[in-house]
Every structure is written in C-alpha cells, then in structure tokens.
Scaffold this motif. Structure first.
Motif, PDB file in Angstrom:
ATOM      1  N   THR A   1      80.034  53.976  91.167  1.00  0.00           N
ATOM      2  CA  THR A   1      81.466  53.702  90.674  1.00  0.00           C
ATOM      3  C   THR A   1      81.915  52.671  91.376  1.00  0.00           C
ATOM      4  O   THR A   1      82.579  51.733  90.446  1.00  0.00           O
ATOM      5  N   ILE A   2      81.908  52.233  92.497  1.00  0.00           N
ATOM      6  CA  ILE A   2      82.608  51.121  93.025  1.00  0.00           C
ATOM      7  C   ILE A   2      81.833  49.851  92.484  1.00  0.00           C
ATOM      8  O   ILE A   2      82.472  48.775  92.242  1.00  0.00           O
ATOM      9  N   ARG A   3      80.509  49.860  92.293  1.00  0.00           N
ATOM     10  CA  ARG A   3      79.789  48.884  91.707  1.00  0.00           C
ATOM     11  C   ARG A   3      80.036  48.292  90.467  1.00  0.00           C
ATOM     12  O   ARG A   3      80.454  47.265  90.068  1.00  0.00           O
ATOM     13  N   TRP A   4      80.248  49.244  89.453  1.00  0.00           N
ATOM     14  CA  TRP A   4      80.717  49.146  88.270  1.00  0.00           C
ATOM     15  C   TRP A   4      82.117  48.595  88.184  1.00  0.00           C
ATOM     16  O   TRP A   4      82.424  47.489  87.347  1.00  0.00           O
ATOM     17  N   LYS A   5      82.968  49.052  88.810  1.00  0.00           N
ATOM     18  CA  LYS A   5      84.327  48.732  88.951  1.00  0.00           C
ATOM     19  C   LYS A   5      84.505  47.172  89.288  1.00  0.00           C
ATOM     20  O   LYS A   5      85.001  46.491  88.753  1.00  0.00           O
ATOM     21  N   VAL A   6      83.734  46.816  90.343  1.00  0.00           N
ATOM     22  CA  VAL A   6      83.563  45.325  90.880  1.00  0.00           C
ATOM     23  C   VAL A   6      83.136  44.654  89.734  1.00  0.00           C
ATOM     24  O   VAL A   6      83.563  43.572  89.530  1.00  0.00           O
ATOM     25  N   MET A   7      81.934  45.079  88.788  1.00  0.00           N
ATOM     26  CA  MET A   7      81.469  44.273  87.922  1.00  0.00           C
ATOM     27  C   MET A   7      82.426  44.008  86.919  1.00  0.00           C
ATOM     28  O   MET A   7      82.577  42.852  86.009  1.00  0.00           O
ATOM     29  N   LEU A   8      83.159  44.977  86.567  1.00  0.00           N
ATOM     30  CA  LEU A   8      84.204  45.083  85.284  1.00  0.00           C
ATOM     31  C   LEU A   8      85.220  44.075  85.690  1.00  0.00           C
ATOM     32  O   LEU A   8      85.557  43.212  84.784  1.00  0.00           O
ATOM     33  N   TRP A   9      85.842  43.975  87.252  1.00  0.00           N
ATOM     34  CA  TRP A   9      86.772  43.242  87.412  1.00  0.00           C
ATOM     35  C   TRP A   9      86.052  41.855  87.435  1.00  0.00           C
ATOM     36  O   TRP A   9      86.837  40.722  86.960  1.00  0.00           O
ATOM     37  N   LYS A  10      84.934  41.542  87.799  1.00  0.00           N
ATOM     38  CA  LYS A  10      84.536  39.976  87.710  1.00  0.00           C
ATOM     39  C   LYS A  10      84.330  39.546  86.349  1.00  0.00           C
ATOM     40  O   LYS A  10      84.858  38.301  86.004  1.00  0.00           O
ATOM     41  N   SER A  11      84.000  40.368  85.493  1.00  0.00           N
ATOM     42  CA  SER A  11      83.813  40.106  84.070  1.00  0.00           C
ATOM     43  C   SER A  11      85.306  39.703  83.353  1.00  0.00           C
ATOM     44  O   SER A  11      85.457  38.717  82.715  1.00  0.00           O
ATOM     45  N   CYS A  12      86.079  40.541  83.969  1.00  0.00           N
ATOM     46  CA  CYS A  12      87.547  40.113  83.553  1.00  0.00           C
ATOM     47  C   CYS A  12      88.206  38.892  84.037  1.00  0.00           C
ATOM     48  O   CYS A  12      88.571  38.104  83.282  1.00  0.00           O
ATOM     49  N   VAL A  13      87.755  38.671  85.273  1.00  0.00           N
ATOM     50  CA  VAL A  13      88.063  37.243  85.956  1.00  0.00           C
ATOM     51  C   VAL A  13      87.615  36.054  85.093  1.00  0.00           C
ATOM     52  O   VAL A  13      88.204  35.172  84.627  1.00  0.00           O
ATOM     53  N   TYR A  14      86.074  36.346  84.783  1.00  0.00           N
ATOM     54  CA  TYR A  14      85.557  35.138  83.742  1.00  0.00           C
ATOM     55  C   TYR A  14      86.085  35.202  82.380  1.00  0.00           C
ATOM     56  O   TYR A  14      86.493  33.892  82.015  1.00  0.00           O
ATOM     57  N   LEU A  15      86.455  36.341  81.874  1.00  0.00           N
ATOM     58  CA  LEU A  15      86.893  36.121  80.675  1.00  0.00           C
ATOM     59  C   LEU A  15      88.347  35.505  80.449  1.00  0.00           C
ATOM     60  O   LEU A  15      88.550  34.838  79.564  1.00  0.00           O
ATOM     61  N   ILE A  16      89.164  35.655  81.367  1.00  0.00           N
ATOM     62  CA  ILE A  16      90.518  35.225  81.593  1.00  0.00           C
ATOM     63  C   ILE A  16      90.283  33.804  81.801  1.00  0.00           C
ATOM     64  O   ILE A  16      91.025  32.916  81.173  1.00  0.00           O
TER      65      ILE A  16
END
Length: 459
Positions: A255-270
């Motif tokens: 769960t933590i790994r998926w949250k981190v991956m989602l956060w990183k993806s959002c940083v790149y998208l922004i």
C-alpha cells in the motif's frame, strides 16, 4: 546617455567595483563576506552615495524574475524528492558499453536535465553519480567531470528556466518560452555533440585504457551466509500467527509503495503541465509559482523542510545585483563605452555578430554572465531594433547563447563549474580536484568552437 555628474560617476563606479570584486572573488582576504553579502553591500553603497534614491533602488528589483526563480527552485526540490534526477543518474550506467559511451551519455543527460531543472541543480545531483560510476569502473574522472559541467552550461542555454541569465533575458525581451526554445534548441543540440566530440578527441587515449574493474571493488566485502540449524519446533498456532503477521506487513508495504508511486506520478504530471503551459505562452513567473504551490499541496505535509532547500541567498544576491547594476547604468559609463563598440557590433552582418560575441564572451568571464546580461541587454536590444524586430529577437538570443556558453571557458566562468569541482573534491570515496589549467586547456577551444557554431544556427 551622457556621463552623470562626476562625483556620482566616481562613487557609483566605486560601489560597482566593490560588488564586482566580491562577486568574482568571494573569499578576498580583506573582506571575506561572500557574493550575497557583497551584492547587498554594493546595493547599499549605491543608495548611500546617492547614485540611486531608495525608491529607485526598490524599483530596480525585478519581482517577476525572482518569482520565476523561486518557482523553478521549488519545483526542482520536489522533482529531486520524487527521484527524477536519480533516475537520470541511473541511465549513466544502464547497459554501458565502455568509457566513451559513458562520456556521451553524461553529455546528453547533463544537457537535457539542465534545460529543464537549471544547470546548477543538475550539477549538484549528477556529480555524485558520475563519480560513483567512474569509481565502479576504475576510470579517471577528469573527462567525465568536464563533460558534466560543460554540457550542463550548453544545455541550459535552450530554455528561459535553464539558468539565471536566461530568466532575465526572457523577461526583458518578452520572448515566449516556445519561441526562445525554438530559436536556440538546434544550436544547443549541435553544441552538445561538438563538445562531446572535442572531449573524445582530447581524451581518446585516456578513455581507451582498459583497467581491471575488480580493483575498484576492493571495499566491497562479501559476506557468506551461515546455515543456522533449526532447533525450535514451531507449533501450528505460532506458525499461523507468524504467516498472518508477515502477510499483513506485506500488504502495508504494498500500500505504501503504491501511494509513493502515485505521488511521484502526480509530481511528474504537474511538472509536464507546467512545461506545456510555458510553451503555450502563459506568464512564466505565475506558472512556475502555481506549479510549485500545487506540489506543496499535493505533498500533504509540512512544506518547511522542502522550502528550506530553496537557495534564498541566491534570491537576495539577485536583489542586490539588480540595484547595483542599475546604479552603475545610471552613471552613464556602460552606455558611453557601448557607444564606442556599437558601430562595429551590428548583427546584420557576420563581422558585427563576431564583434558582439567577443564583447559578450570577454565581459561574461570578467564580470560574470548575469551582470553582463543586465549591463548589455538594453543596449544590444536597442541597437538591433533599429534594423528590424527579427534582428532584435536574434540579438537577445545571441546574448543568451554566448553569455551561457562563455561559462565553459574557465573554471571560474560558471557556478556550475565550481559546483562540480567542489562536489568532486569533497566526495568521501573519490576526492578529485579539477584544476584550473586542466579545465582551461579544454575550455578555450571548446568554448570558441561551440560559440561560433551556435551563432550560425541561432534563428
């Protein structure tokens, strides 16, 4: 502009001279206060000597440029937190085919990352990776450090957010992000390739030496697994409990790994969204600040640790520099000197472009590139505007290109060079000093050739 009252000329020149000495030689024995304090001292003297009024000094500070600089620094902090530059660093050793391949990769990755994240940021992060890869393969680090620093400077010329002087040029010239990029991108790409070829030619023999890579791994200690006999007999209940705990911990980690991956993806998208907005011509300062605040909110944590990584000393340095240079311009000395050069620096013919490039190249190494842009920007623009709007834009792009590439001439020509040198010297595993003369031996031919090629390709 005619020369101002003689006393104001003398006092304004004295204030600028003090600023220049402290900016170029920040650790002078008689006043070792550093660049930032030196810029504030120069600004204060301009007001004390009545070269500028306090109101004029405040008006000289360009808030949009400071906003853009702050926004890009915050975005860079969050990109670094999202391991963006770490992924770029890993590309250096991914399926590497030898020292020459590694050098070419460093040139390409350094140039591209500098265009997007500023040259100083790229050098701070990538120097560690370059030294690590050189140590793993037992390679002499000198050509790779030169490749990193010089390619970072060349790559940063392509965008308004690549380096501080380009920020100033983009705002003063009103050239859009997309137009700036399209005007210099070809010169930048060819310049990086030519710079890499010069490095390969100068260090071909050194890069061809095959060394035993096992020597570089002396510090790696192999630990042998020991077979521990199982003396305890587990009951079914205890085994079931152990498996249950392990399963729950695995789910939590997932769960933590998926949250981190989602956060990183959002940083790149922004970040991608910010670049698209800049290409669309939106206000650069407010676009970068908006992206920075979006990343702060998205992180959903106290932003103080990330905001503390922003170089506020650089922002203060710019404030003092704006005031000091504006005061020096008020004395009339820069415009008077420019009047002697202007007839020979017309950009509607090749010889005029060559004279202008030489002036920018010399001043950028004597007074640093940002003060050079502040001093020459308006003069160059006015001179070129007398011909056509296209010449005016070309003059600004020539100023951006030459003042940036000029940083490769010597070790002291660019902050990126000094960052690489200091990072390499302080590395705990492979302390290496990049000397002034070793840099100059490569920097002079590379700078002259790359600058000349770029002048032909700038549109």
């Amino acid at each position: 502009m005619v020369l101002a009252f003689s006393l104001k000329v003398v006092l304004g020149s004295l204030a600028f001279a003090i600023f220049w000495v402290l900016a170029v030689f920040p650790a002078v024995p008689f006043l070792p206060i550093g660049r930032t304090a030196g810029s504030l001292l120069g600004a204060m003297l301009m007001v004390v000597f009545q070269v500028l009024t306090p109101e004029q000094a405040y008006d000289a500070i360009d808030l949009p440029i400071l906003g853009l600089l702050f926004g890009t620094m915050v975005v860079s902090v969050y990109l670094e937190k999202a391991d963006m530059l770490k992924y770029l660093g890993n590309l250096l050793s991914w399926k590497s085919k030898g020292a020459k391949d590694l050098l070419c990769r460093i040139c390409l990755i350094s140039a591209l990352s500098s265009a997007l994240f500023t040259n100083d940021t790229a050098c701070v992060v990538l120097t560690e990776f370059v030294l690590k890869v050189a140590r793993q393969h037992n390679l002499q680090p000198q050509p790779f450090l030169l490749a990193l620093a010089t390619s970072a400077n060349i790559g940063s010329s392509a965008t308004p957010i690549g380096n501080p002087q380009n920020l100033i040029i983009a705002f003063q010239s009103k050239i859009s992000f997309g137009s700036f990029l399209s005007g210099i991108i070809l010169a930048m790409l060819i310049g990086v390739v030519v710079n890499a070829l010069i490095l390969l030619c100068m260090y071909w023999r050194l890069l061809s030496i095959q060394k035993d890579e096992t020597d570089a791994a002396v510090d790696v200690v192999a630990e042998e697994d020991e077979m521990i006999p199982l003396k305890t007999v587990w009951s079914r209940d205890r085994l079931r409990d152990a498996l249950s705990i392990e399963s729950s911990e695995h789910k939590e980690d997932l769960t933590i790994r998926w949250k981190v991956m989602l956060w990183k993806s959002c940083v790149y998208l922004i970040t991608i969204g910010m670049l698209i907005a800049l290409l669309m011509g939106l206000n650069m300062s407010w676009t970068t600040i908006t992206a920075a605040l979006a990343l702060v909110v998205l992180d959903f944590k106290d932003a103080r640790p990330c905001l503390e990584k922003v170089s506020y000393s650089l922002l203060i340095l710019f404030c003092g520099m704006f005031i000091t240079v504006d005061g020096f311009n008020k004395t009339g000395i820069p415009s008077t000197l420019w009047d002697f050069v202007a007839p020979y620096a017309q950009i509607d013919h090749a010889s005029g472009i060559a004279v202008l490039a030489i002036v920018i190249l010399v001043l950028s190494n004597l007074a640093s590139n940002v003060p050079t842009v502040l001093l020459l920007g308006g003069q160059v623009s006015t001179l070129a505007a007398a011909n056509s709007g296209a010449d005016k834009k070309k003059a600004w792009l020539i100023l951006a290109w030459v003042s940036t590439v000029a940083g490769n001439l010597s070790l002291l020509g660019s902050a990126a060079n000094l960052i690489v040198c200091e990072q390499a010297r302080k590395n705990p595993h492979l302390g290496y000093t990049l000397s002034f003369w070793s840099h100059l031996k490569f920097g002079v031919p590379s700078t002259l050739i790359v600058t000349a090629i770029g002048l032909v390709l700038i549109r």
